[in-house]
Design an enzyme around this catalytic site. Structure first.
Site, PDB file in Angstrom:
ATOM      1  N   LYS A 162       4.202   3.506  18.091  1.00 39.12           N
ATOM      2  CA  LYS A 162       2.763   3.691  16.988  1.00 39.12           C
ATOM      3  C   LYS A 162       2.329   2.216  16.901  1.00 39.12           C
ATOM      4  CE  LYS A 162       1.383   4.704  12.350  1.00 39.12           C
ATOM      5  NZ  LYS A 162       0.892   4.055  12.042  1.00 39.12           N
ATOM      6  N   GLU A 169       6.777   7.921  21.352  1.00 43.19           N
ATOM      7  CA  GLU A 169       6.071   7.062  21.922  1.00 43.19           C
ATOM      8  C   GLU A 169       6.321   6.104  20.322  1.00 43.19           C
ATOM      9  OE1 GLU A 169       1.795   7.602  22.314  1.00 43.19           O
ATOM     10  OE2 GLU A 169       2.809   9.755  22.004  1.00 43.19           O
ATOM     11  N   GLU A 213      -5.999   4.965  20.041  1.00 42.09           N
ATOM     12  CA  GLU A 213      -5.558   3.695  19.467  1.00 42.09           C
ATOM     13  C   GLU A 213      -6.531   2.609  20.177  1.00 42.09           C
ATOM     14  OE1 GLU A 213      -4.409   2.521  15.950  1.00 42.09           O
ATOM     15  OE2 GLU A 213      -4.309   4.498  16.461  1.00 42.09           O
ATOM     16  N   TYR A 223       0.791  -1.286  -0.409  1.00 41.45           N
ATOM     17  CA  TYR A 223       0.404  -0.302   0.043  1.00 41.45           C
ATOM     18  C   TYR A 223       0.929   0.895   0.031  1.00 41.45           C
ATOM     19  CZ  TYR A 223      -3.896   3.786   1.479  1.00 41.45           C
ATOM     20  OH  TYR A 223      -4.479   4.555   1.474  1.00 41.45           O
TER      21      TYR A 223
END
Length: 783
Positions: free
Chosen positions: A119, A117, A177, A38
């Site tokens: 992901k 941080e 998230e 992608y």
């Protein structure tokens, strides 16, 4: 045709393809290509649009994020768009980002403070709090409009329905998230397999699929977690730094990353990326990179945004762990237990920085689950040191001449028959037999592949630890006929070795010395080295410590073995069957006759003396209708096994025995009316007496191991000893060594390089020792 026309056509095709991938990824949760593929398409489109800015349109995937919201959910409009981040794939990209930030801030020679941080690989969501109450949860959707998933968000256990503490804004939009930890993902797929359901390809799909369930009860049953990474709208005063805002969110009850860190300058960012990358596979959740953000909110506002991403943040991605390639063929390998494993031969492809040309297919059930055929285009995954595996087929790319994968009828190594294993599930009073997923060669040690693998396991570091006996030398010893069982290693001579390829006088003497040095193994190592199916290193230690001698382990009946902690009936039957096998007994006899002397043998461990009870024995017999409660009542009424046998045939007395149903009485009578049932029960009781485990045996006080009952954790590098040696020392003092820190952890030993476990210990107030203090304690406890 002009260059512009050619570019326009390619751009149109790329947009169409990317839109389809976005739909499959964001809406259907069923991506058909890995992230790396992608990304290549996206950046080709981005580069073409940069060359031909006149062709850029508002509808281009480069100008928006994700896909449309599902019609089944209500829609939520994001008043502040939820943008995605720009990506860095190489150090040059990261350095360019820092340069642009410094130029944008007018800091030509200055240093920027960044937050760092991991992901997380999950689903981006927005949580809206009004007056401290959660009122809405939404997906990112296309960045402007998302799906209303409030009912499902409320089921995620670590999302507070009301903010904690005080000082929060009257309106606060938290962004973060929702993801599924590795352990929860594995358990979810295991349940799906057990129930004949469909498994998820990865934790990200599992999390996204869970949140898009119309029934919130399904989402509630899934092991989802949330991690906040920023804010959207707010009506109130907030700290002036990104780290400060996240710390405030934490104070208000919202989880943030434990790996969050503030650093100065881009070199510190590079160091953080390397450190997290080294620990990536040990983290309890999936990550695909590291996010760096300018920490100052004022500087973020000064830098502003591009069309689809902020100028003050970037995601530095790890090398792709998934790639597309072609399955060229399948070969079948034979393991030390005879298991026939299909191995995929792939068109070579770079995955996570390594060229991959082979991948495991596990077994034929996995082949069927994937629906994979030779010739297919497949997605192959590699994470850290894990063997590459095929995780998905791209069915739309299947060629017309694709061939099914079939198990060979004969072993590819020795030509013996290949048989499908049978699974035996033992329940109350019956055993259900079904076909297993594994096919095995029946040739056993007559099959050179099994013999080689068995010897490689036998000599390995955690088993007999014979230094210098690698796979190549083992193959040579087996191929020349010098070694036909592990016991033959102990009768090798200098004259036999020195003539072999690659051997000389020194190497021959060194190998003989290493073999001689292995003649005095601890009992636990010897048991592990034997390669008993389903008996790993920890189970071998448990057997050795509890039963204390090889003789007891060899004789132990399956039911007796289940009195040991964490030894279930299936494993107990594997152990019992192994030692009943005549060939295995012969190998053990030869090993002992050829000078192997077992160490650390002794009496039954004190805590197992008189550990059994009559009601437990009755329960373990598996009599239909008699569970733990009924067995206890029966034991209280009879008082001994012989009295139970007599009572079972005395119908009048049995009919007035309390706590037993009519069905249970009939089952008890039938069980002991059969001579085999009586013989089995008496054999178990006799062995309990022999071992000293019987309820009438003498109880012994356990010699108090100083760390008995405590759980310890090792993290970082132990410079004076290996982590494995440190673990062995702790276990010898009675401690259990765990892989993660919890509130029940007694102590953490932290060497150089300690990371999240050390931080977790600090959060929980768990005692921490550095290596020097640990060594001092060991000297004190070992006397």
């Amino acid at each position: 045709m002009t260059d512009a026309q050619t570019a326009a056509e390619r751009i149109a095709r790329l947009r169409s393809e990317i839109d389809e991938h976005n739909y499959r990824y964001y809406v259907l949760d069923a991506p058909s290509v890995p992230d790396a593929e992608y990304d290549r398409l996206f950046y080709e489109l981005k580069a073409l649009e940069a060359e031909h800015p006149e062709l850029v349109t508002p509808e281009s995937p480069t100008q928006r994020v994700g896909g449309a919201a599902l019609a089944a959910f209500g829609q939520v409009r994001h008043e502040l768009p939820m943008l995605s981040l720009g990506n860095a794939f190489a150090e040059e990209d990261l350095l360019d980002f820092d340069r642009r930030v410094r130029e944008g801030l007018g800091l030509d020679g200055g240093i920027v403070d960044y937050s760092c941080e991991p992901k997380l690989d999950g689903l981006a969501v927005s949580l809206l709090y009004e007056n401290g109450q959660l009122v809405c949860g939404a997906t990112r959707g296309d960045g402007s409009t998302g799906e209303d998933i409030t009912a499902n968000v409320r089921t995620v256990r670590n999302i507070p329905l009301r903010l904690h503490g005080e000082g929060w804004p009257v309106l606060l939009e938290v962004r973060g998230e929702i993801y599924m930890p590795r352990a929860g993902f594995e358990a979810l797929n295991a349940r799906a397999v057990e129930n004949g359901g469909k498994t998820f390809a990865n934790p990200r799909n599992a999390a996204a699929g869970s949140l898009r369930q119309l029934d919130p009860k399904i989402a509630a049953s899934r092991p989802l977690e949330f991690c906040a990474y920023g804010i959207g709208r707010s009506a109130g005063e907030l700290p002036d730094s990104h780290i400060g805002i996240l710390q405030a969110l934490k104070d208000w009850g919202l989880p943030i990353s434990r790996e969050l860190k503030a650093v100065r300058g881009i070199e510190a960012c590079r160091a953080y990326y390397g450190e997290i990358g080294a620990r990536r596979d040990a983290l309890p959740y999936e990550i695909d990179g590291v996010v760096f953000k300018v920490d100052s909110v004022a500087r973020q506002q000064e830098l502003g945004f591009r069309a689809r991403e902020p100028r003050w943040a970037i995601a530095y991605k790890f090398p792709a762990q998934e790639e597309l390639t072609e399955l060229l063929g399948v070969e079948f390998q034979v393991g030390r237990t005879g298991a026939i494993t299909p191995v995929a031969r792939l068109r070579p492809v770079q995955v996570a920085g390594v060229t991959v040309s082979n991948a495991t297919l596990h077994n034929l059930d996995e082949v069927a689950r994937l629906g994979v055929m030779v010739g297919d285009t497949v997605i192959v995954r590699r994470a850290g040191d894990v063997i590459p595996q095929i995780v998905q087929v791209v069915p739309e790319r299947r060629p017309a001449d694709a061939r099914p994968i079939e198990v060979p009828p004969q072993c590819p190594v020795c030509g013996s028959a290949v048989e499908r294993t049978q699974l035996v599930r033992r329940g109350k009073g019956k055993a259900a037999v079904s076909e297993g997923a594994i096919y095995r060669c029946v040739g056993r040690l007559a099959c050179q592949a099994q013999l080689k693998q068995a010897i490689v396991h036998f000599v390995s570091r955690r088993a007999m630890d014979i230094d210098g006996l690698g796979e190549r030398i083992v193959e040579q010893l087996v191929d020349t006929g010098l070694v036909k069982s592990p016991a033959d290693l102990y009768i090798l001579t200098f004259e036999q070795l020195v003539v072999l390829d690659g051997f000389a006088e020194v190497s021959s003497n060194n190998l003989l010395a290493a073999i001689a040095a292995s003649r005095r193994p601890a009992l636990a190592r010897f048991v592990y080295a034997l390669g008993i199916p389903d008996v790993g290193e920890e189970t071998a230690k448990r057997l050795a410590r509890a039963l204390g001698s090889l003789s007891r382990i060899e004789k132990a009946l399956p039911e007796v073995l289940t009195w040991l902690p964490d030894v279930g009936l299936e494993v107990a039957h594997e152990i019992h069957s192994f030692f009943r096998d005549a060939h295995n007994r012969t190998v053990i006899e030869h090993l002992l006759a050829r000078g192997v002397e077992l160490q650390e043998e002794g009496e039954l461990q004190a805590e197992f003396a008189a550990c059994a009870s009559l009601d437990e024995l009755l329960d373990k017999l598996g009599i239909s209708g008699i569970a733990a409660t009924g067995a206890k009542k029966l034991a209280e009424a009879a008082g001994s096994l012989e009295a139970v046998i007599a009572l079972s045939q005395d119908w009048l007395s049995l009919s007035v025995t309390k706590g037993l149903s009519e069905k249970a009485r009939q089952a008890l009578r039938a069980f002991f009316a059969d001579a085999a049932g009586v013989e089995r029960a008496r054999a178990i009781e006799a062995q309990l007496r022999e071992f000293g485990m019987h309820w009438e045996s003498e109880r012994r006080s356990a010699v108090g191991l100083p760390l008995a009952g405590q759980t310890w954790v090792l993290t970082g590098t132990l410079e004076s000893m290996g982590r494995e040696q440190g673990k062995e020392k702790l276990e010898s003092l009675g401690a259990k060594v765990a892989g993660s820190v919890s509130a029940k952890t007694a102590c953490v030993v932290a060497g150089p390089g300690a990371g999240s476990k050390l931080a977790r210990a600090g959060e929980l107030g768990v005692k921490v020792l550095d290596e020097e203090a640990f060594l001092v304690l060991l000297r004190q406890l070992e006397g």
